[in-house]
Design an enzyme around this catalytic site. Structure first.
Site, mmCIF file in Angstrom:
data_model
loop_
_atom_site.group_PDB
_atom_site.id
_atom_site.type_symbol
_atom_site.label_atom_id
_atom_site.label_comp_id
_atom_site.label_asym_id
_atom_site.label_seq_id
_atom_site.Cartn_x
_atom_site.Cartn_y
_atom_site.Cartn_z
ATOM 1 N N SER A 76 6.521 7.567 -1.920
ATOM 2 C CA SER A 76 6.313 6.194 -2.957
ATOM 3 C C SER A 76 5.351 5.288 -2.781
ATOM 4 O O SER A 76 5.086 4.329 -3.402
ATOM 5 C CB SER A 76 7.771 5.892 -3.438
ATOM 6 O OG SER A 76 8.621 5.688 -2.476
ATOM 7 N N GLU A 77 5.341 5.149 -1.245
ATOM 8 C CA GLU A 77 4.379 4.250 -0.650
ATOM 9 C C GLU A 77 3.839 4.949 0.567
ATOM 10 O O GLU A 77 4.260 5.343 1.387
ATOM 11 C CB GLU A 77 4.758 2.869 -0.392
ATOM 12 C CG GLU A 77 4.978 1.884 -1.551
ATOM 13 C CD GLU A 77 5.544 0.700 -1.028
ATOM 14 O OE1 GLU A 77 5.277 0.308 0.210
ATOM 15 O OE2 GLU A 77 6.142 -0.083 -1.894
ATOM 16 N N ASN A 78 2.282 4.892 0.682
ATOM 17 C CA ASN A 78 1.658 5.180 1.947
ATOM 18 C C ASN A 78 0.215 4.708 1.997
ATOM 19 O O ASN A 78 -0.414 4.682 1.033
ATOM 20 C CB ASN A 78 1.692 6.732 2.078
ATOM 21 C CG ASN A 78 1.094 7.236 3.469
ATOM 22 O OD1 ASN A 78 0.053 7.934 3.568
ATOM 23 N ND2 ASN A 78 1.512 6.799 4.499
#
EC number: 3.2.1.21
Length: 493
Positions: free
Chosen positions: A386-388
């Site tokens: 969901s975030e990178n």
């Protein structure tokens, strides 16, 4: 130079499935601006940045990217990127200025309706985060997340959002990084609401966050799932951790303990048995005993609460940026602290490229190991990254080649987890759509695929090199059954 030379890890060629969810992210306080526009109430970040602000250049999010007034520009960029999903957050105090339904601000609702409708018109799936750190100040004034009253208040806010937007939003995230809320907000006090109580407050806050998440999940389950058919989850965060010496049992236990105190703190109750990890309970109980306390500083769930919490996520959402090396350490007893309870010391992984943020080396292989650990630890769930992403220095308007390498290698490690290891990874969300307000770093670092000139009142957006590469290959994935052919993505020699 080939990135394969930099990483020392073999590159894997392959494809993700046709329905893989590619996307980009943002959050309300980081990009919207309009801090008091059209009836919006103040959040704890408004209070902090207008008061004791310790951020470089005394920066704030009063205007930020001005996305509140430049929604059409953001939608145009998202359409040009050909993303399948856009992860954004709702500002609680833009919808309920004082945090309560009775203060409903229709202007805020109208803004998010325009955003959601604009995404759907472009074939983009909204992935909506209900809470991304910007608590209405009025609710902090009654105790914030240290108060059990917040469970029902968050549920009422969530209920309103499900009812208002849920006919179009099919992917909900309750909280972003509850670990950050509990530890940075109430432990170290580095982030708003700046409570410095490391021994007890983080555990109390986490306890309330977990119960608030579960309550909102059940509200969706009971009232909306049958008619709306959406997913509800929570975005947890973790670095991968490697033991300093894999031949020493104590070091292996230390690495596992690090993961349990960071990720397991929230994932174990939600995805396993409704309770905290045994390693965490044992550590805090032992430290509390040595501190001559009458009970553990880690609160306990009742059996009814365990049953209520267990299984309250439809998919596993993980935010990930780097990997650390962990040693066992017999840490201090005083002052009482979540940090000391862990009995570990973390260091950078020394053999991977640095980024502009200290402590966030680009250690791509750590993502594959983390995804495999989640698979084994939590019963093989569907997983979304969901975030990178990776930051560059502010002012880099085009040639962000290091970020191109970052995405190339991290996405390939996710592909290895999917094709070689059988991890059920369903989506990948790049951080972030725009350069934006980066919390305690202000505007000195930039995560965006688009450069934003914060010195220009019009906040012009300029695509970066990484954006052009991502756009090219996301566009290709729309028309190809071989989605996102990584043999060509961002490949530079």
């Amino acid at each position: 130079m080939s990135i394969m030379t930099i990483t020392g890890h073999k590159y894997h060629y392959g494809t993700f499935p046709q329905d893989f969810l590619w996307g980009v992210s943002s959050s309300a306080y980081q990009i919207e601006g309009g801090w008091n526009a059209d009836g919006k109430g103040p959040s704890i970040w408004d209070t902090f940045t207008h008061g004791i602000n310790t951020i470089p250049e005394v920066a704030n999010g009063d205007v930020a990217c001005d996305s509140y007034n430049r929604l059409d520009e953001d939608l145009f960029m998202l359409g040009a990127l050909k993303v399948k999903s856009y992860r954004f957050s709702l500002s609680w105090s833009r919808i309920f200025p004082d945090g309560r339904r009775s203060s409903l601000n229709q202007n805020g609702v109208n803004y998010y309706n325009r955003l959601i409708d604009g995404l759907l018109a472009r074939g983009i799936t909204p992935m909506v985060t209900l809470y991304y750190w910007d608590l209405p100040q009025a609710l902090q004034d009654i105790g914030g997340w240290e108060s059990v009253e917040m469970i029902d208040l968050f549920n009422d806010y969530s209920d309103f959002c499900f009812a208002t937007f849920g006919d179009r939003v099919k992917f909900w995230i309750t909280f972003n990084q509850p670990h950050t809320i509990a530890w940075a907000g109430y432990g170290t006090g580095a982030m708003p609401p700046n409570v410095n109580n490391p021994g007890t407050a983080p555990y109390i806050v986490a306890h309330n966050l977990i119960k608030a998440h579960a309550t909102a999940y059940h509200t969706y389950d009971d009232k909306y799932r049958a008619s709306q058919g959406g997913l509800v989850s929570i975005a947890l965060d973790a670095d991968w951790v490697e033991p300093y010496d894999v031949t020493v049992h104590r070091e292996i236990l230390a690495a596992d303990r690090a993961l349990q105190f960071r990720l397991g703190w929230f994932a174990h109750p939600i995805f396993k048995n409704g309770d905290y990890p045994e390693a965490m309970k044992e550590q805090v109980r032992a430290k509390s005993d040595l501190q001559k306390l009458t009970g553990s500083r880690l609160p306990a769930f009742t059996e009814e609460e365990k049953n209520f919490i267990m299984g309250t996520a439809d998919v596993f959402c993980i935010n990930h940026y780097t990997t650390k090396i962990v040693n066992h350490l017999t840490d201090e007893l005083t002052p009482a602290s979540y940090q000391f309870d862990r009995d570990i010391v973390e260091n950078e992984e020394p053999n991977s490229p640095t980024t502009v943020i200290w402590g966030q080396r680009a250690v791509a292989w750590g993502l594959r190991r983390l995804l495999n650990w989640i698979k084994e630890e939590y019963g093989d769930p569907d997983i979304y990254v969901s975030e990178n992403g990776a930051a560059t220095d502010r002012g880099m308007t085009w040639d962000d080649i290091d970020r191109v390498f970052f995405y190339k290698t991290y996405i390939d490690e996710a592909l290895k987890a999917y094709e070689l290891d059988g991890v059920k990874i369903k989506g990948y969300i790049a951080t972030s759509l725009l350069d934006s307000f980066e919390w305690l770093h202000g505007y000195i670092y930039a995560f965006g695929l688009h450069y934003v000139n914060f010195n220009d009142v019009n906040r012009p957006r300029t695509p970066k090199f990484s954006q052009s590469k991502v756009c090219k290959h996301w566009s290709r994935s729309k028309a190809s059954s071989h989605v996102f052919l990584l043999s060509s993505f961002l490949f530079l020699d």
